[in-house]
Design a protein around this motif. Structure first.
Motif, PDB file in Angstrom:
ATOM      1  N   SER A  85       0.829  -1.208   0.000  1.00 36.64           N
ATOM      2  CA  SER A  85       0.000   0.000   0.000  1.00 36.64           C
ATOM      3  C   SER A  85       0.865   1.261   0.000  1.00 36.64           C
ATOM      4  O   SER A  85       0.376   2.353  -0.256  1.00 36.64           O
ATOM      5  CB  SER A  85      -0.921   0.005   1.220  1.00 36.64           C
TER       6      SER A  85
ATOM      7  N   THR B   6       3.457   1.610  -2.037  1.00 33.15           N
ATOM      8  CA  THR B   6       4.206   1.610  -3.295  1.00 33.15           C
ATOM      9  C   THR B   6       4.577   3.019  -3.756  1.00 33.15           C
ATOM     10  O   THR B   6       5.734   3.314  -4.025  1.00 33.15           O
ATOM     11  CB  THR B   6       3.415   0.877  -4.396  1.00 33.15           C
TER      12      THR B   6
ATOM     13  N   GLY C 243       1.710  -5.761  -2.915  1.00 28.45           N
ATOM     14  CA  GLY C 243       1.190  -4.629  -3.679  1.00 28.45           C
ATOM     15  C   GLY C 243       0.190  -5.001  -4.752  1.00 28.45           C
ATOM     16  O   GLY C 243      -0.563  -5.977  -4.616  1.00 28.45           O
ATOM     17  N   ALA C 244       0.193  -4.225  -5.826  1.00 24.82           N
ATOM     18  CA  ALA C 244      -0.788  -4.421  -6.899  1.00 24.82           C
ATOM     19  C   ALA C 244      -0.595  -5.763  -7.606  1.00 24.82           C
ATOM     20  O   ALA C 244      -1.549  -6.318  -8.156  1.00 24.82           O
ATOM     21  CB  ALA C 244      -0.706  -3.265  -7.899  1.00 24.82           C
TER      22      ALA C 244
ATOM     23  N   ASN D 189      -2.700  -8.174  -5.862  1.00 26.90           N
ATOM     24  CA  ASN D 189      -4.124  -7.996  -6.175  1.00 26.90           C
ATOM     25  C   ASN D 189      -4.509  -8.738  -7.453  1.00 26.90           C
ATOM     26  O   ASN D 189      -5.627  -9.250  -7.567  1.00 26.90           O
ATOM     27  CB  ASN D 189      -4.459  -6.512  -6.314  1.00 26.90           C
ATOM     28  N   VAL D 190      -3.572  -8.802  -8.409  1.00 28.95           N
ATOM     29  CA  VAL D 190      -3.829  -9.582  -9.634  1.00 28.95           C
ATOM     30  C   VAL D 190      -3.987 -11.057  -9.265  1.00 28.95           C
ATOM     31  O   VAL D 190      -4.879 -11.753  -9.775  1.00 28.95           O
ATOM     32  CB  VAL D 190      -2.679  -9.395 -10.654  1.00 28.95           C
TER      33      VAL D 190
ATOM     34  N   SER E 199       4.923 -12.172  -6.045  1.00 32.00           N
ATOM     35  CA  SER E 199       4.534 -10.762  -6.163  1.00 32.00           C
ATOM     36  C   SER E 199       5.351  -9.897  -5.211  1.00 32.00           C
ATOM     37  O   SER E 199       5.698  -8.752  -5.522  1.00 32.00           O
ATOM     38  CB  SER E 199       3.048 -10.594  -5.842  1.00 32.00           C
TER      39      SER E 199
ATOM     40  N   THR F  39       7.643  -6.596  -6.194  1.00 29.35           N
ATOM     41  CA  THR F  39       7.585  -5.316  -5.473  1.00 29.35           C
ATOM     42  C   THR F  39       8.963  -4.982  -4.893  1.00 29.35           C
ATOM     43  O   THR F  39       9.397  -3.823  -4.919  1.00 29.35           O
ATOM     44  CB  THR F  39       6.525  -5.381  -4.359  1.00 29.35           C
TER      45      THR F  39
ATOM     46  N   VAL G 231       0.634  -3.751 -14.144  1.00 34.79           N
ATOM     47  CA  VAL G 231       1.147  -3.168 -12.896  1.00 34.79           C
ATOM     48  C   VAL G 231       2.540  -2.587 -13.143  1.00 34.79           C
ATOM     49  O   VAL G 231       2.862  -1.483 -12.689  1.00 34.79           O
ATOM     50  CB  VAL G 231       1.190  -4.225 -11.762  1.00 34.79           C
TER      51      VAL G 231
ATOM     52  N   ASP H 196       2.312   0.706 -14.916  1.00 34.14           N
ATOM     53  CA  ASP H 196       1.969   1.782 -13.972  1.00 34.14           C
ATOM     54  C   ASP H 196       3.185   2.245 -13.187  1.00 34.14           C
ATOM     55  O   ASP H 196       3.393   3.443 -12.983  1.00 34.14           O
ATOM     56  CB  ASP H 196       0.896   1.300 -12.969  1.00 34.14           C
TER      57      ASP H 196
END
Lengths: 215, 215
Positions: A9, A11, A39-40, A43-44, A66, A70, B44, B47
């Protein structure tokens, strides 16, 4: 040695935080190991689990990978080196005093953690603290700590790991791990790097300390 | 041996496609190597590149790792094995006739491709085809092929790699790679697995063939 989980969160707020941690680690000879959140990318994985037929076992694998991605991002914006095992991490710490851990290889090689979304990077950070025989872990997230009610409640200065129930800013497996391995935990808002520095200096500031007093 | 890139845009349509490819590979002794796209994981990374200060060099690394994650997902929903190098991939093909390649280790170890968003998994698939000395590659995506204008134009049966300009459903570096290494390419809608099977059987169907006639 301090272990700090920097949540996904954060990032887009990580650069000043990592920069201050790097400066602190060099000036105070307080070695710092950073464990990234998912992170995102995570979420994937959650979407693939919920809508794409991905099993919990494979979600666990992809979610820890993931965290690696990150971590590579954190390394890029901070010029802090990465390591994907604790042997290399300790070697880098000798010279650099700070390192970003890419945890998937460690987590998958020992495979001691359940494959469930109750286990996120919070629990993985505590697990790595246990492998390093640390007695505390810092979880940097995007809220100020743990509240007695969220979002309308009061921020708690301390809470016993045994009392954590229901929705909090940390994953639900974390309190068990902390109690089992006698690890204290600080939950702190990483958008304010000075709060983390104050934890490292044993100063008071705004954060929640999760205690493990077993009485 | 056939190399098929299964694009990330097919993530939620991949199961029937992978299932038909698996059946075909076993019945016809046509070995199939699948190269995954980066899918939502690569978005991601985009981004982070656009808004998070991630360099093109690191974006290239994380984007190829995103292909690995999508590949692990494809493996999970299809029970097709994965390999992260071509030696292992060929070994798996001997027994199973089909394998999913996790390409990041290969792409990063040779590092022959530019670090740019003009290079996506399309070009990476063609690069792997070159390493395997293949003379064609199939790109499965979520549109029917290449149009003379998009979205309102006419679907092309064939187009010369030299004539591909501007926006198409494949990345802009791909035509150069195809011409350089004499590799033909089929662009096909993976939501219709039978179209891919028809390419494998040399039958006509709806798709675009990118030719490399150098006249």
């Amino acid at each position: 040695m301090h272990l700090i989980k920097v949540g996904g969160s954060l990032t887009y707020f990580a650069k000043p935080l990592l920069s201050e941690l790097k400066i602190f680690s060099n000036s105070e000879e307080n070695k710092i190991i950073i464990v990234p959140g998912g992170g995102a990318f995570a979420n994937v994985v959650r979407d693939l689990n919920e809508k794409g037929g991905l099993s919990n076992r494979s979600s666990h694998k992809l979610a820890t990978m993931s965290m690696d991605l990150t971590g590579i991002y954190f390394s890029e914006i901070s010029n802090i080196k990465t390591a994907d095992n604790l042997y290399e991490a300790k070697k880098i710490l000798e010279d650099d005093n700070i390192v970003i851990l890419l945890p998937s290889k460690i987590v998958l090689s020992t495979d001691e953690l359940p494959h469930s979304w109750n286990i996120t990077s919070d629990s993985i950070a505590a697990y790595i603290a246990r492998l390093l025989n640390l007695n505390s872990v810092i979880i940097a997230t995007d809220v100020d700590g743990i509240y007695d009610n969220y979002p309308e409640g009061k921020l708690l200065n301390t809470i016993n790991a045994k009392s954590i129930k229901g929705f909090t800013s940390v994953d639900s497996y974390l309190p068990k791990l902390l109690l089992k391995h006698n690890i204290e935990c600080f939950v702190v808002n990483g958008k304010h790097p000075s709060r983390i520095i104050n934890i490292l200096k044993n100063n008071n500031d705004i954060y929640t300390k999760i205690t493990i007093d077993k009485k």
